[in-house]
Design an enzyme around this catalytic site. Sequence first.
Site, PDB file in Angstrom:
ATOM      1  N   ASP A 484       2.536   1.173  -7.658  1.00  9.88           N
ATOM      2  CA  ASP A 484       2.288   1.573  -6.272  1.00  9.88           C
ATOM      3  C   ASP A 484       2.589   3.059  -6.114  1.00  9.88           C
ATOM      4  O   ASP A 484       3.621   3.547  -6.612  1.00  9.88           O
ATOM      5  CB  ASP A 484       3.173   0.752  -5.318  1.00  9.88           C
ATOM      6  CG  ASP A 484       2.857   1.020  -3.867  1.00  9.88           C
ATOM      7  OD1 ASP A 484       1.829   0.501  -3.386  1.00  9.88           O
ATOM      8  OD2 ASP A 484       3.630   1.745  -3.224  1.00  9.88           O
ATOM      9  N   GLU A 527      -3.322   1.457  -2.352  1.00  8.50           N
ATOM     10  CA  GLU A 527      -2.741   2.340  -3.369  1.00  8.50           C
ATOM     11  C   GLU A 527      -2.073   1.542  -4.482  1.00  8.50           C
ATOM     12  O   GLU A 527      -1.357   2.128  -5.312  1.00  8.50           O
ATOM     13  CB  GLU A 527      -1.730   3.300  -2.726  1.00  8.50           C
ATOM     14  CG  GLU A 527      -0.428   2.677  -2.238  1.00  8.50           C
ATOM     15  CD  GLU A 527      -0.532   2.117  -0.810  1.00  8.50           C
ATOM     16  OE1 GLU A 527       0.508   1.933  -0.184  1.00  8.50           O
ATOM     17  OE2 GLU A 527      -1.663   1.852  -0.351  1.00  8.50           O
TER      18      GLU A 527
END
Length: 604
Positions: A484, A527
């Site tokens: 992430d 993301e």
Amino acid sequence: MSDINLLWILISSFLVFLMQFGFSLIETGTVRTKNTINVAMKNLIDTVFCILFFWLIGFGLMFGSDKFGLFGVDSFLIDGSDLEENAIFLFQSMFAATSITIISGAVAERIKFNGYVVVAIIVTALIYPIFGHWAWNENGWLNQLGFVDFAGSTVVHSIGAWIGLAGTIILGPRLGKFKNGEVKYFAPSNHNFIVFGVFMLFFAWFGFNAGSLLRFDIQVTSILMNTLIAAVMGGASAWFISLLFKRRLEVELLSFGIIAGLVGITAGCNSLTLYQSAFVGFVSTIIMFLSDQFLAKKMRIDDPLSAISVHGFAGTWGTIAVGIFAQPLEGMTRMDFLSIQILGTLCAFGFAFLSGLILFLILYKLNLLRVKKRYEVLGLNRSEHNARLPWVETIESIIGIMKTGNVQKKVYEERDTEVGVVARFFNILLDNLRAQNTKLSKSNKTLHQKAYFDTLTKALNRGGLFEELNKKFSNKRYSLAIIDIDKFKTINDTYGHDIGDIVLKELSNLISGKIRSDDLFARWGGEEFVLILKTRDLTIAQSICEKLRIEVENYGFSKVKRVTISIGVSNFKLQKQSFNDIFKNADKALYDAKNSGRNRVHVF
């Protein structure tokens, strides 16, 4: 011998010789196109060697001076000086040729040509004339008992059929004839030829039966009538059978039914009444049909022309029918006469079948019997005679392309012929198909790209990840890492979503270039990315992820100064765990990495 009798014998000889032409038409029409030339050549070559060896040996064994009632001892290689003997030889040599041709039909489409030549020689020189001596020589032991076979239902037809039966057993069936418990129907090459051949045999049979009287007198009309009515009753019987057992009247059934009627009446055409002849002809076809069904469906015997049923079983019935209906010889009871007729047919079967088994087994041991499988598939026209039929080759090429799906091939185009035109248009069709395949391949590639790859980052999407996961890691021998981007919302808010997209693409390119070829990298959403590592060792997995984290931290992104990532790693603790289980564990590890200050790798 009077001139009129001599003329009658000679005319009958010519008619019987035409039976070779009739059999050739029927055989070439019944077999598949790839074998038509082969069977035609067999009919031609057996005429050559049959007459030659009947002249050298067979005629003497059959009609020479008797020895022990078993065989003749002279009249070998006759010199033609006895003019009456010449006429008898001409007539009888045609009968011998007919007998061997029956074998040709039974063993068609898989016997070696030279092996068949050996069969023709042995049968004509030994097997056929020895039994012929027993039955037709005035001193033969069966003849002396009172056995009657006027024109050869048994002597000619059954002898050939029983030898053919032995051949079919030793040869085995044609490839693919019996499959999955069913009898496969091989479509004839030309039904018209079958019909034309029957007409020719029908016509020639008048010489076969009436000529056997060896004189021209009023009795000829009775023989001709009996022959005619038995044949048409055989055809009528075939029609009735088709009404009972078939949806339509098959060409082969009607044609073979007529021949069966002719075979059946041959033994008693001189001694039965017209009504009896009609009955014999009608029953002959029934026996032919039932025996043919039994041989194919129960015994798994492959007889391409039903020769065993038409000539063997119908011939045996016709010979026994003489004992049932004809007037017994003087001093003989009906049962005596019938017993002798049955004895003669049994002797014919035993002698011909056993001789045939020995002959075909010897050929088998000498590798002279059956063609190789690839030659049988290719066809005996090419493998045995190098004779090619353009239509057959073109069709086989087209079928080959259709089966393999290889549209890169082309069919040979023979110029200025009908088959060449067909080949040309088929090749044009192939060209169009190749062009369409090219377009389709490009389209499929595009669709595959959209279906399994993320449009923005070009990494695998979720669907693509699971597709590859099932292919490469079905055994669950892997570790899973969730990646992430730290504070990605701040990047979007500060620089805008366009810059955020650039960061995602650059990060994807960076990680894709650093992972091993066996690992999988995919965009999970937003993301977040997922990394599948080909290892179950969490220490190794953590080390790999730590290196990736440092690479990202030190990488100079084009639009932002610095980007960091947090990574959560886990693997299968138990075999029963699923992908979702370790994904949740990796997500917990990722959550711990973020809570502990971000830009870290945590393991669950």
